[in-house]
Design an enzyme around this catalytic site. Structure first.
Site, PDB file in Angstrom:
ATOM      1  N   VAL A 152      68.926 -23.874  97.885  1.00 41.82           N
ATOM      2  CA  VAL A 152      69.451 -25.223  98.091  1.00 41.82           C
ATOM      3  C   VAL A 152      70.907 -25.168  97.656  1.00 41.82           C
ATOM      4  CG1 VAL A 152      69.267 -27.655  97.442  1.00 41.82           C
ATOM      5  CG2 VAL A 152      67.186 -26.266  97.661  1.00 41.82           C
ATOM      6  N   HIS A 153      71.823 -25.411  98.595  1.00 44.09           N
ATOM      7  CA  HIS A 153      73.262 -25.316  98.317  1.00 44.09           C
ATOM      8  C   HIS A 153      73.873 -26.702  98.440  1.00 44.09           C
ATOM      9  CE1 HIS A 153      77.404 -23.982  98.365  1.00 44.09           C
ATOM     10  NE2 HIS A 153      76.964 -22.785  97.979  1.00 44.09           N
ATOM     11  N   LEU A 154      74.332 -27.271  97.328  1.00 45.53           N
ATOM     12  CA  LEU A 154      74.826 -28.646  97.289  1.00 45.53           C
ATOM     13  C   LEU A 154      76.284 -28.719  97.723  1.00 45.53           C
ATOM     14  CD1 LEU A 154      73.140 -29.609  93.926  1.00 45.53           C
ATOM     15  CD2 LEU A 154      72.263 -29.923  96.232  1.00 45.53           C
ATOM     16  N   GLY A 155      76.486 -29.052  98.982  1.00 46.39           N
ATOM     17  CA  GLY A 155      77.829 -29.167  99.532  1.00 46.39           C
ATOM     18  C   GLY A 155      78.366 -27.829  99.993  1.00 46.39           C
ATOM     19  N   PRO A 208      72.696 -27.390 102.801  1.00 49.61           N
ATOM     20  CA  PRO A 208      71.818 -26.444 103.492  1.00 49.61           C
ATOM     21  C   PRO A 208      70.581 -26.139 102.635  1.00 49.61           C
ATOM     22  CG  PRO A 208      74.093 -25.679 103.516  1.00 49.61           C
ATOM     23  CD  PRO A 208      74.008 -26.811 102.536  1.00 49.61           C
TER      24      PRO A 208
END
Length: 153
Positions: free
Chosen positions: A71-74, A119
């Site tokens: 989980v990639h924040l931004g 994403p």
């Protein structure tokens, strides 16, 4: 078969629509993305498992069945050096699906001129083993814990 849920609320996007070629071209893996609302949101574990990597802007969790989820924040948020992110878990923690991992200050990321898109990628999975869940096709507004992806490997 594993179900991966949305780690935060927002509008589902196809991974190809992520404004970063590494994610959009599937170089990291297959998956989907979520465009979050412009507010502070809680990001939760999309599967039950152990956090194998944790940064303020991203985490990877490995389920007991061997499915790994990033989980990639931004986009390009590593340069914020943790600003806009509050961690609620630690590397090595075992979490239930839906357990809080990070508070994400979406407005601060937008104010920095960055994309807030998140994403959600299945690691080390062939593209044909990951399907966007029929409950959450692109354009759908989802809540955290809504089924997002199905992994069939």
């Amino acid at each position: 078969m594993s179900i991966v849920t949305a780690p935060l609320p927002g509008t589902v996007l196809a991974l190809a629509d992520v404004p970063d070629p590494v994610f959009a071209q599937g170089m990291v893996g297959a998956g989907a993305a979520i465009d979050p609302p412009a507010q502070v949101v809680e990001v939760v574990a999309p599967i039950a498992g152990r956090i194998v990597k944790l940064h303020p802007h991203a985490f990877a969790i490995l389920g007991e069945d061997g499915v790994g989820v990033l989980v990639h924040l931004g986009i390009d948020t590593v340069g914020l050096n943790g600003e806009g992110f509050t961690l609620h878990a630690a590397e090595g923690d075992a979490l239930a699906a839906g357990a809080p991992v990070v508070t994400y200050d979406v407005p601060s990321v937008i104010a920095a001129g960055l994309s807030a898109v998140v994403p959600v990628v299945i690691l080390d999975a062939p593209a044909d083993s990951v399907a966007q869940d029929s409950a959450a096709p692109a354009g759908t507004l989802v809540a955290a814990t809504t089924p997002l992806l199905t992994v069939t490997r």
